[in-house]
Design an enzyme around this catalytic site. Structure first.
Site, PDB file in Angstrom:
ATOM      1  CG  LEU A  17      -1.865  -1.221   1.292  1.00 33.81           C
ATOM      2  CD1 LEU A  17      -2.732  -1.154   2.548  1.00 33.81           C
ATOM      3  CD2 LEU A  17      -2.745  -1.320   0.059  1.00 33.81           C
ATOM      4  CG  HIS A  18       0.916   3.406  -3.260  1.00 37.38           C
ATOM      5  ND1 HIS A  18      -0.182   4.122  -3.671  1.00 37.38           N
ATOM      6  CD2 HIS A  18       1.019   2.369  -4.131  1.00 37.38           C
ATOM      7  CE1 HIS A  18      -0.703   3.574  -4.753  1.00 37.38           C
ATOM      8  NE2 HIS A  18       0.002   2.489  -5.052  1.00 37.38           N
ATOM      9  CG  HIS A  21      -3.229   1.223  -2.342  1.00 38.85           C
ATOM     10  ND1 HIS A  21      -1.868   1.046  -2.437  1.00 38.85           N
ATOM     11  CD2 HIS A  21      -3.787   0.475  -3.329  1.00 38.85           C
ATOM     12  CE1 HIS A  21      -1.608   0.224  -3.442  1.00 38.85           C
ATOM     13  NE2 HIS A  21      -2.744  -0.140  -4.007  1.00 38.85           N
ATOM     14  CD  GLN A 132      -8.295  10.177 -13.584  1.00 38.79           C
ATOM     15  OE1 GLN A 132      -8.764  11.018 -12.814  1.00 38.79           O
ATOM     16  NE2 GLN A 132      -7.466  10.488 -14.574  1.00 38.79           N
ATOM     17  CG  ASP A 134      -5.079   0.704 -12.009  1.00 32.16           C
ATOM     18  OD1 ASP A 134      -4.257   0.009 -12.608  1.00 32.16           O
ATOM     19  OD2 ASP A 134      -4.864   1.196 -10.882  1.00 32.16           O
ATOM     20  CD  GLN A 137      -8.460  -2.267 -11.840  1.00 39.26           C
ATOM     21  OE1 GLN A 137      -7.676  -3.158 -12.097  1.00 39.26           O
ATOM     22  NE2 GLN A 137      -8.350  -1.546 -10.746  1.00 39.26           N
ATOM     23  CB  SER A 169       2.492   2.220  -9.308  1.00 37.06           C
ATOM     24  OG  SER A 169       2.579   0.837  -9.575  1.00 37.06           O
ATOM     25  NE  ARG A 171       3.311  -4.771 -11.786  1.00 33.58           N
ATOM     26  CZ  ARG A 171       1.992  -5.013 -11.933  1.00 33.58           C
ATOM     27  NH1 ARG A 171       1.157  -4.010 -12.080  1.00 33.58           N
ATOM     28  NH2 ARG A 171       1.541  -6.238 -11.949  1.00 33.58           N
TER      29      ARG A 171
HETATM   30  P1  AMP Z   1      -3.812  -2.167  -6.847  1.00 34.08           P
HETATM   31  O1  AMP Z   1      -3.353  -2.494  -5.465  1.00 34.08           O
HETATM   32  O2  AMP Z   1      -2.712  -1.712  -7.766  1.00 34.08           O
HETATM   33  O3  AMP Z   1      -4.675  -3.247  -7.449  1.00 34.08           O
HETATM   34  O4  AMP Z   1      -4.762  -0.898  -6.711  1.00 34.08           O
HETATM   35  C1  AMP Z   1      -5.873  -0.917  -5.870  1.00 34.08           C
HETATM   36  C2  AMP Z   1      -6.705   0.327  -6.101  1.00 34.08           C
HETATM   37  O5  AMP Z   1      -5.936   1.481  -5.809  1.00 34.08           O
HETATM   38  C3  AMP Z   1      -7.180   0.455  -7.555  1.00 34.08           C
HETATM   39  O6  AMP Z   1      -8.504   0.955  -7.583  1.00 34.08           O
HETATM   40  C4  AMP Z   1      -6.200   1.470  -8.112  1.00 34.08           C
HETATM   41  O7  AMP Z   1      -6.707   2.210  -9.208  1.00 34.08           O
HETATM   42  C5  AMP Z   1      -5.980   2.369  -6.907  1.00 34.08           C
HETATM   43  N1  AMP Z   1      -4.721   3.094  -7.056  1.00 34.08           N
HETATM   44  C6  AMP Z   1      -3.501   2.567  -7.337  1.00 34.08           C
HETATM   45  N2  AMP Z   1      -2.578   3.544  -7.456  1.00 34.08           N
HETATM   46  C7  AMP Z   1      -3.227   4.721  -7.255  1.00 34.08           C
HETATM   47  C8  AMP Z   1      -2.820   6.104  -7.265  1.00 34.08           C
HETATM   48  N3  AMP Z   1      -1.568   6.478  -7.487  1.00 34.08           N
HETATM   49  N4  AMP Z   1      -3.767   7.039  -7.011  1.00 34.08           N
HETATM   50  C9  AMP Z   1      -5.057   6.679  -6.788  1.00 34.08           C
HETATM   51  N5  AMP Z   1      -5.498   5.409  -6.765  1.00 34.08           N
HETATM   52  C10 AMP Z   1      -4.605   4.440  -7.000  1.00 34.08           C
END
Ligand code: AMP
Length: 264
Positions: A17-18, A21, A132, A134, A137, A169, A171
């Protein structure tokens, strides 16, 4: 919570998480009575050569962060229990899932829609919070929810960025700080693309220009696309609401970003 008439917000994640999230948790807390988060690195959405195995899984740190952010419950399914050997069902959204990310990552969105559908059935939230970041998605999940009459509202929250503009991200953890500086060109490219579109530059020329900018900083571009915000088809109109999306790789790490553009 449901039995007590409380509104439940749900934030599905893959963990590591960052602040992106955490911004979703914060928005959900402001607008619902309690927030459920899930942490699940979903094997179905990774291709055979992708980073499923090495995807970061700092579970203790993540649950501590969610706790401090005021999350009411965290759902951490076990892969073998979530997808037992007899599991056979998939949800897929035609066309929308084959473009852009889907063209580069075949089967990815089928994995995403399937996992989110199952998570929604289990958690039964009132509101689903997505980022947003993604963009595609979010478009697909909205479509799935409408098409299958899933009783949940969707909220899409803005992209949270590093100081240098790079979209946060999980990643990004694979990149050194120098590489993160290099990767910030994606955001700069998108901003430049937005400016050109607003100045009336044709979408095709803008795509080529942005791709060149990103490439010249040493990244390898998967796509740069000016698209319709709903159909995700190439946006070729003179005016309207578009989204400019980009995906590129740096040292084997795949990065995506996008910006909304109102072309008037
Ligand atoms: P993930 O853990 O990458 O599957 O992301 C989980 C949720 O967090 C998804 O709805 C992503 O779009 C959102 N998310 C990921 N990175 C960001 C970001 N930098 N800003 C806003 N939402 C994010």
């Amino acid at each position: 919570m449901r039995a007590r008439g409380k509104r439940i917000g749900f934030v599905p994640t893959m963990g590591a998480l960052h602040d992106g999230h955490l911004s979703l948790i914060k928005s959900a807390r402001q607008r619902t009575d309690g927030v459920v988060a899930s942490i699940f690195v979903n094997p179905l959405q990774f291709g055979p050569t992708e980073d499923f195995k090495r995807y970061p899984r700092p579970l203790r740190k993540d649950t501590a962060l969610l706790h401090s952010a005021g999350t009411a419950a965290v759902f951490v399914p076990d892969v073998a229990a979530f997808y037992p050997p007899e599991f056979k069902t998939a949800v897929s959204v035609d066309d929308l899932g084959d473009r852009l990310e889907g063209a580069v990552r075949p089967g990815h969105f089928r994995g995403v829609t399937t996992v989110v559908m199952k998570l929604l059935q289990i958690v039964q939230p009132h509101v689903l919070y997505l980022g947003q970041k993604d963009f595609q998605q979010a478009v697909l999940l909205r479509r799935m929810i409408l098409d299958l009459c899933v009783p949940v509202d969707v909220r899409v929250c803005p992209i949270v960025r590093e100081k240098n503009g790079l979209a946060m991200s999980s990643r990004n953890a694979y990149l050194s700080s120098e590489k993160k500086e290099q990767a910030a060109v994606i955001r700069r490219g998108l901003q430049e693309g937005k400016r050109l579109l607003r100045n009336g530059e044709p979408a095709r020329r803008v795509e080529a220009r942005v791709a060149k900018l990103i490439q010249s900083a040493g990244l390898s571009v998967d796509y740069v696309s000016v698209a319709d915000r709903e159909s995700l088809e190439p946006f070729r109109a003179k005016t309207g609401q578009a989204v400019l999306l980009a995906a590129a790789k740096l040292s084997g790490v795949r990065l995506i970003d996008n910006v909304l553009v109102d072309v008037t």
